[in-house]
Design an enzyme around this catalytic site. Structure first.
Site, PDB file in Angstrom:
ATOM      1  N   GLU A 139      -3.664   2.296   3.440  1.00  0.00           N
ATOM      2  CA  GLU A 139      -2.430   2.805   3.591  1.00  0.00           C
ATOM      3  C   GLU A 139      -2.598   4.245   3.278  1.00  0.00           C
ATOM      4  O   GLU A 139      -3.022   4.523   2.004  1.00  0.00           O
ATOM      5  CB  GLU A 139      -1.288   2.189   2.834  1.00  0.00           C
ATOM      6  CG  GLU A 139      -0.862   0.770   3.420  1.00  0.00           C
ATOM      7  CD  GLU A 139       0.624   0.207   2.743  1.00  0.00           C
ATOM      8  OE1 GLU A 139       0.985   0.972   1.562  1.00  0.00           O
ATOM      9  OE2 GLU A 139       0.704  -0.801   3.102  1.00  0.00           O
ATOM     10  N   HIS A 143       5.765   1.015   4.955  1.00  0.00           N
ATOM     11  CA  HIS A 143       5.793   0.481   3.673  1.00  0.00           C
ATOM     12  C   HIS A 143       7.025   0.988   3.140  1.00  0.00           C
ATOM     13  O   HIS A 143       7.263   1.517   1.898  1.00  0.00           O
ATOM     14  CB  HIS A 143       4.684   0.807   2.830  1.00  0.00           C
ATOM     15  CG  HIS A 143       4.371  -0.188   1.518  1.00  0.00           C
ATOM     16  ND1 HIS A 143       3.210  -0.227   0.952  1.00  0.00           N
ATOM     17  CD2 HIS A 143       5.358  -0.890   0.763  1.00  0.00           C
ATOM     18  CE1 HIS A 143       3.368  -1.231  -0.049  1.00  0.00           C
ATOM     19  NE2 HIS A 143       4.707  -1.642  -0.257  1.00  0.00           N
ATOM     20  N   ARG A 174       1.624  -7.967   0.886  1.00  0.00           N
ATOM     21  CA  ARG A 174       0.753  -7.010   0.570  1.00  0.00           C
ATOM     22  C   ARG A 174      -0.076  -6.969   1.811  1.00  0.00           C
ATOM     23  O   ARG A 174      -0.662  -7.933   2.510  1.00  0.00           O
ATOM     24  CB  ARG A 174      -0.019  -7.446  -0.582  1.00  0.00           C
ATOM     25  CG  ARG A 174       0.730  -7.100  -1.930  1.00  0.00           C
ATOM     26  CD  ARG A 174       0.845  -5.706  -1.906  1.00  0.00           C
ATOM     27  NE  ARG A 174       1.491  -5.243  -3.311  1.00  0.00           N
ATOM     28  CZ  ARG A 174       2.678  -4.796  -3.167  1.00  0.00           C
ATOM     29  NH1 ARG A 174       3.419  -4.827  -2.121  1.00  0.00           N
ATOM     30  NH2 ARG A 174       3.327  -4.275  -4.417  1.00  0.00           N
TER      31      ARG A 174
END
Length: 323
Positions: free
Chosen positions: A264, A283, A235
């Site tokens: 993000e 991601h 994470r």
């Protein structure tokens, strides 16, 4: 129209939809995975949600309905830090995640990043675009090196398995110190700074909890050996970005492969973009070729138990641990 519904916010293959209907014949299967699909079913009668779409759920008022019969949510991600866990706990709503379905693609991404750096593939891509023949580079091997895997769940175990195929020594780090297959050594999380200098490569696969936010900070990086390779597929907020950049500047970290970030999408003005010692992927390491099938396998096992009034056996979130 049936009185109870299962809201499908992740796509199901026709054969999976048929299986789900057979296991829960008294439930309406509501296809909601299309972007422009609207909920054409009484929101208070939805008992199960498969997948998650925050905007659709908020628009429908599912979590706010006083008459809600929602009992269980099966999300399509391994991490659940984006969910309102306190509210779900208060309402007695069961939550299961997709832990395990991302282990193969994420583990492959980890080694893709390491090979891109160590075998100078990342540099070769840049050189090819500029027609540069660079044959004087120093390349490194993974074989014989030590990898520390911080977070030894499904993904960590698969990373360890592949590390063994590369003839690497493996150190696992977890909360309890429990033994894990493919790990030569195991340390508890509080012991990490005492042993992180043993590793040539450090892989972060931690979930995000109150205990792991900014877990990788100046203190941890300062204890690493010079030239450590660091990969984050856990994470984003579990790593202090400023401290990582400083560790790169100081040479403690020679290379960082990053798939997740504190914010993000990563801001266009982030200094990480322009660093030659950083490899960024947006991601996507968990994107799986067989994602729909693997997610349904988790749901199928749980739905079978749910229909029989039994405890959900797969990936049930512990609200005390938040994972």
């Amino acid at each position: 129209m049936k009185e109870k519904g299962i809201w499908l916010l992740s796509k199901m293959k026709p054969e999976h939809l048929k299986k789900a209907q057979e296991m829960a014949p008294d439930h309406e299967m509501i296809k909601g995975w299309e972007e422009d699909s609207n909920l054409d079913f009484p929101v208070e009668n939805i008992e199960i949600v498969y997948g998650w779409n925050k905007d659709k759920v908020q628009k429908a008022g599912l979590l706010e309905s006083e008459d809600s019969q929602l009992k269980w949510i099966q999300v399509s991600s391994a991490g659940v830090d984006y969910m309102d866990l306190a509210h779900l706990k208060e309402q007695g709503i069961l939550l299961t995640n997709a832990s395990g379905i991302h282990s193969i693609p994420i583990a492959e991404s980890v080694f893709g990043m390491l090979l891109a750096h160590g075998r100078k593939i990342q540099q070769a891509v840049v050189d090819q675009a500029q027609h540069i023949w660079r044959d004087d580079q120093k390349l490194v091997e993974l074989s014989g090196k030590t990898m520390m895997i911080v977070g030894t769940g499904h993904i960590g175990k698969e990373v360890g398995r592949l590390a063994k195929a590369f003839n690497m020594e493996t150190i696992g780090v977890n909360r309890s110190g429990r033994e894990v297959e493919y790990m030569d050594k195991i340390y508890r999380q509080p012991e990490l700074t005492d042993h992180v200098e043993e590793a040539d490569v450090v892989i972060n696969i931690l979930p995000l909890t109150s205990e792991t936010e900014h877990f990788f900070d100046e203190k941890v990086f300062s204890h690493m050996k010079e030239g450590t390779l660091f990969i984050n597929v856990g994470r984003g907020p579990s790593v202090n970005t400023e401290d990582l950049i400083q560790a790169l500047d100081d040479g403690k970290v020679a290379f960082a492969g990053l798939d997740v970030f504190e914010t993000e999408p990563l801001g266009k003005d982030s200094p990480l973009w322009d660093r030659k010692d950083v490899l960024i992927t947006p991601h996507i390491s968990g994107n799986a070729e067989h994602y729909n099938t693997r997610l349904f396998e988790v749901f199928e096992e749980n739905l079978h138990a749910y229909a029989e009034g039994k405890e959900l056996p797969k990936n049930l979130i512990d609200y005390e641990k938040n994972y």
